[in-house]
Write a protein that holds these residues in place. Structure first.
Motif, PDB file in Angstrom:
ATOM      1  N   ASN A  94      -8.426   6.578 -17.615  1.00 45.01           N
ATOM      2  CA  ASN A  94      -9.521   6.099 -16.766  1.00 45.01           C
ATOM      3  C   ASN A  94      -8.944   5.959 -15.367  1.00 45.01           C
ATOM      4  N   ILE A  95      -9.330   6.854 -14.460  1.00 46.83           N
ATOM      5  CA  ILE A  95      -8.676   6.914 -13.153  1.00 46.83           C
ATOM      6  C   ILE A  95      -8.977   5.688 -12.292  1.00 46.83           C
ATOM      7  N   ILE A  96     -10.138   5.069 -12.456  1.00 46.50           N
ATOM      8  CA  ILE A  96     -10.444   3.863 -11.685  1.00 46.50           C
ATOM      9  C   ILE A  96      -9.539   2.723 -12.132  1.00 46.50           C
ATOM     10  N   MET A  97      -9.401   2.559 -13.433  1.00 44.91           N
ATOM     11  CA  MET A  97      -8.509   1.535 -13.969  1.00 44.91           C
ATOM     12  C   MET A  97      -7.072   1.805 -13.526  1.00 44.91           C
ATOM     13  N   LEU A  98      -6.654   3.054 -13.548  1.00 44.95           N
ATOM     14  CA  LEU A  98      -5.287   3.420 -13.191  1.00 44.95           C
ATOM     15  C   LEU A  98      -4.957   2.976 -11.770  1.00 44.95           C
ATOM     16  N   HIS A  99      -5.794   3.342 -10.805  1.00 45.73           N
ATOM     17  CA  HIS A  99      -5.487   3.026  -9.410  1.00 45.73           C
ATOM     18  C   HIS A  99      -5.658   1.535  -9.118  1.00 45.73           C
ATOM     19  N   THR A 100      -6.612   0.898  -9.789  1.00 44.80           N
ATOM     20  CA  THR A 100      -6.778  -0.548  -9.625  1.00 44.80           C
ATOM     21  C   THR A 100      -5.543  -1.287 -10.108  1.00 44.80           C
ATOM     22  N   MET A 101      -5.069  -0.926 -11.304  1.00 51.03           N
ATOM     23  CA  MET A 101      -3.931  -1.630 -11.883  1.00 51.03           C
ATOM     24  C   MET A 101      -2.623  -1.273 -11.178  1.00 51.03           C
ATOM     25  N   ARG A 102      -2.515  -0.076 -10.639  1.00 50.63           N
ATOM     26  CA  ARG A 102      -1.315   0.252  -9.858  1.00 50.63           C
ATOM     27  C   ARG A 102      -1.224  -0.648  -8.630  1.00 50.63           C
ATOM     28  N   GLY A 120      10.615  14.704   4.633  1.00 53.18           N
ATOM     29  CA  GLY A 120       9.650  15.544   3.934  1.00 53.18           C
ATOM     30  C   GLY A 120       8.257  14.955   3.955  1.00 53.18           C
ATOM     31  N   VAL A 121       7.430  15.418   3.021  1.00 54.16           N
ATOM     32  CA  VAL A 121       6.030  14.988   2.919  1.00 54.16           C
ATOM     33  C   VAL A 121       5.878  14.116   1.676  1.00 54.16           C
ATOM     34  N   PHE A 122       5.202  12.986   1.836  1.00 52.20           N
ATOM     35  CA  PHE A 122       5.068  12.012   0.761  1.00 52.20           C
ATOM     36  C   PHE A 122       3.609  11.632   0.535  1.00 52.20           C
ATOM     37  N   VAL A 123       3.308  11.225  -0.693  1.00 54.04           N
ATOM     38  CA  VAL A 123       2.015  10.602  -0.978  1.00 54.04           C
ATOM     39  C   VAL A 123       2.048   9.227  -0.327  1.00 54.04           C
ATOM     40  N   VAL A 124       0.980   8.854   0.365  1.00 53.27           N
ATOM     41  CA  VAL A 124       0.991   7.586   1.092  1.00 53.27           C
ATOM     42  C   VAL A 124       1.071   6.411   0.133  1.00 53.27           C
ATOM     43  N   GLU A 125       1.707   5.348   0.599  1.00 49.78           N
ATOM     44  CA  GLU A 125       1.712   4.087  -0.136  1.00 49.78           C
ATOM     45  C   GLU A 125       0.354   3.448   0.081  1.00 49.78           C
ATOM     46  N   ILE A 126      -0.314   3.040  -1.010  1.00 51.69           N
ATOM     47  CA  ILE A 126      -1.691   2.556  -0.884  1.00 51.69           C
ATOM     48  C   ILE A 126      -1.815   1.049  -0.868  1.00 51.69           C
ATOM     49  N   LEU A 127      -0.692   0.314  -0.984  1.00 51.47           N
ATOM     50  CA  LEU A 127      -0.782  -1.142  -1.099  1.00 51.47           C
ATOM     51  C   LEU A 127      -1.533  -1.762   0.064  1.00 51.47           C
ATOM     52  N   THR A 128      -1.112  -1.449   1.303  1.00 47.10           N
ATOM     53  CA  THR A 128      -1.720  -2.115   2.452  1.00 47.10           C
ATOM     54  C   THR A 128      -3.148  -1.658   2.682  1.00 47.10           C
ATOM     55  N   SER A 129      -3.502  -0.458   2.222  1.00 42.88           N
ATOM     56  CA  SER A 129      -4.881   0.001   2.429  1.00 42.88           C
ATOM     57  C   SER A 129      -5.806  -0.514   1.337  1.00 42.88           C
ATOM     58  N   THR A 130      -5.237  -0.937   0.193  1.00 44.50           N
ATOM     59  CA  THR A 130      -6.071  -1.461  -0.882  1.00 44.50           C
ATOM     60  C   THR A 130      -6.476  -2.903  -0.607  1.00 44.50           C
ATOM     61  N   TYR A 131      -5.514  -3.691  -0.110  1.00 40.11           N
ATOM     62  CA  TYR A 131      -5.780  -5.086   0.237  1.00 40.11           C
ATOM     63  C   TYR A 131      -5.281  -5.333   1.655  1.00 40.11           C
ATOM     64  N   SER A 132      -6.060  -6.039   2.432  1.00 38.27           N
ATOM     65  CA  SER A 132      -5.636  -6.367   3.787  1.00 38.27           C
ATOM     66  C   SER A 132      -4.495  -7.371   3.730  1.00 38.27           C
ATOM     67  N   LYS A 133      -3.697  -7.431   4.792  1.00 42.14           N
ATOM     68  CA  LYS A 133      -2.593  -8.387   4.849  1.00 42.14           C
ATOM     69  C   LYS A 133      -3.109  -9.817   4.738  1.00 42.14           C
ATOM     70  N   ALA A 134      -4.255 -10.074   5.359  1.00 43.83           N
ATOM     71  CA  ALA A 134      -4.821 -11.424   5.303  1.00 43.83           C
ATOM     72  C   ALA A 134      -5.143 -11.827   3.868  1.00 43.83           C
ATOM     73  N   LEU A 135      -5.693 -10.879   3.095  1.00 40.22           N
ATOM     74  CA  LEU A 135      -6.038 -11.185   1.707  1.00 40.22           C
ATOM     75  C   LEU A 135      -4.781 -11.337   0.859  1.00 40.22           C
ATOM     76  N   ILE A 136      -3.768 -10.502   1.106  1.00 39.66           N
ATOM     77  CA  ILE A 136      -2.507 -10.618   0.382  1.00 39.66           C
ATOM     78  C   ILE A 136      -1.872 -11.980   0.636  1.00 39.66           C
ATOM     79  N   ASP A 137      -1.933 -12.434   1.889  1.00 42.54           N
ATOM     80  CA  ASP A 137      -1.388 -13.755   2.226  1.00 42.54           C
ATOM     81  C   ASP A 137      -2.141 -14.858   1.498  1.00 42.54           C
ATOM     82  N   LEU A 138      -3.451 -14.703   1.366  1.00 40.03           N
ATOM     83  CA  LEU A 138      -4.240 -15.697   0.626  1.00 40.03           C
ATOM     84  C   LEU A 138      -3.822 -15.731  -0.837  1.00 40.03           C
ATOM     85  N   PHE A 139      -3.644 -14.560  -1.424  1.00 42.56           N
ATOM     86  CA  PHE A 139      -3.183 -14.489  -2.815  1.00 42.56           C
ATOM     87  C   PHE A 139      -1.856 -15.235  -2.972  1.00 42.56           C
TER      88      PHE A 139
END
Length: 256
Positions: A163-171, A71-90
């Motif tokens: 607060n939609i900015i807080m919502l997506h940031t914290m998700r 079916g059709v899904f809402v995209v997962e935003i994890l990888t688009s919010t932070y690059s893999k390189a930055l996630i590895d640094l974290f």
């Protein structure tokens, strides 16, 4: 004069705008599956060709994705919010863990305050319902359910802050936590005494929000995250001490 002819909005654009707002407001979550084409067209009162046009546009903009046979899904935003390189640094640098907790303390204090002030009665019912589930899970020996509900409880408060900015940031922050980037959440619930303290802290947050005491809600949320920081520090110190003790033990065995 800066006026233009008024044009009737195409049905497809009306669908696009509605789905956009559902995603923006957090009602459609990353990874969530949309109803079938037939059901969605009926619910929205549009033809299937208009719906397909809207879905295609949202897919082209990276908000929706089609999975073969699923079916059709809402995209997962994890990888688009932070690059893999930055996630590895974290993941590889300890200071990121405590900066993460500090960041959450500031935002979650604000979210609890806003939830007490701006949350609807239904928002508060959702928060209380999740907390009651946490109470039930607390009696189980395995802390996995309680740890999962911990994240759900905090996200319910953030959603109630409206607060939609807080919502997506914290998700995005919680997605990283669920992926084990910062620490294993279940470690926080490993000891029975710690689990009891965490439950009481969540109770204090919930009670303040239910009473619509914004100052008390903020203080309770900040105190909770300060405790989390302390426990994490203790756990990391204990792990280091255990590593040293094992080396000492191996050395002692080698002397026999």
């Amino acid at each position: 004069m800066p006026f233009q002819p008024v044009q009737q909005e195409k049905l497809a654009q009306g669908v696009v705008r509605q789905i956009e707002l559902l995603i923006l407001r957090g009602l459609l979550r990353p990874g969530e599956r949309l109803p079938s084409e037939r059901e969605l067209a009926e619910r929205m009162g549009v033809s299937r060709p208009s719906l397909r046009e809207a879905i295609a546009e949202l897919q082209g903009r990276g908000l929706l994705e089609s999975r073969a046979g699923s079916g059709v899904f809402v995209v997962e935003i994890l990888t688009s919010t932070y690059s893999k390189a930055l996630i590895d640094l974290f993941a590889n640098h300890e200071e990121a863990v405590f900066d993460y907790v500090s960041f959450r303390r500031d935002l979650e204090g604000m979210a609890a305050e806003r939830a007490a002030r701006f949350g609807s009665d239904t928002d508060l019912k959702i928060i209380d319902t999740v907390f009651r589930k946490m109470e039930a899970a607390h009696g189980k020996k395995n802390p996995a359910d309680e740890a999962a509900l911990d994240a759900e409880f905090h996200l319910a408060i953030i959603e109630a802050s409206h607060n939609i900015i807080m919502l997506h940031t914290m998700r995005a922050m919680f997605d990283l936590l669920k992926a084990g980037v910062f620490y294993n959440r279940q470690q926080m619930f490993r000891h029975r005494e710690t689990r009891g303290i965490l439950l009481e802290q969540h109770r204090a947050i919930n009670e303040a929000i239910q009473a619509r005491d914004s100052e008390k809600a903020r203080a309770a949320a900040e105190a909770h995250m300060t405790y989390v920081e302390t426990v994490l520090g203790d756990l990391r110190k204990a792990d280091k001490n255990e590593g040293i003790a094992r080396l000492r033990y191996q050395h002692e065995l080698g002397r026999e």
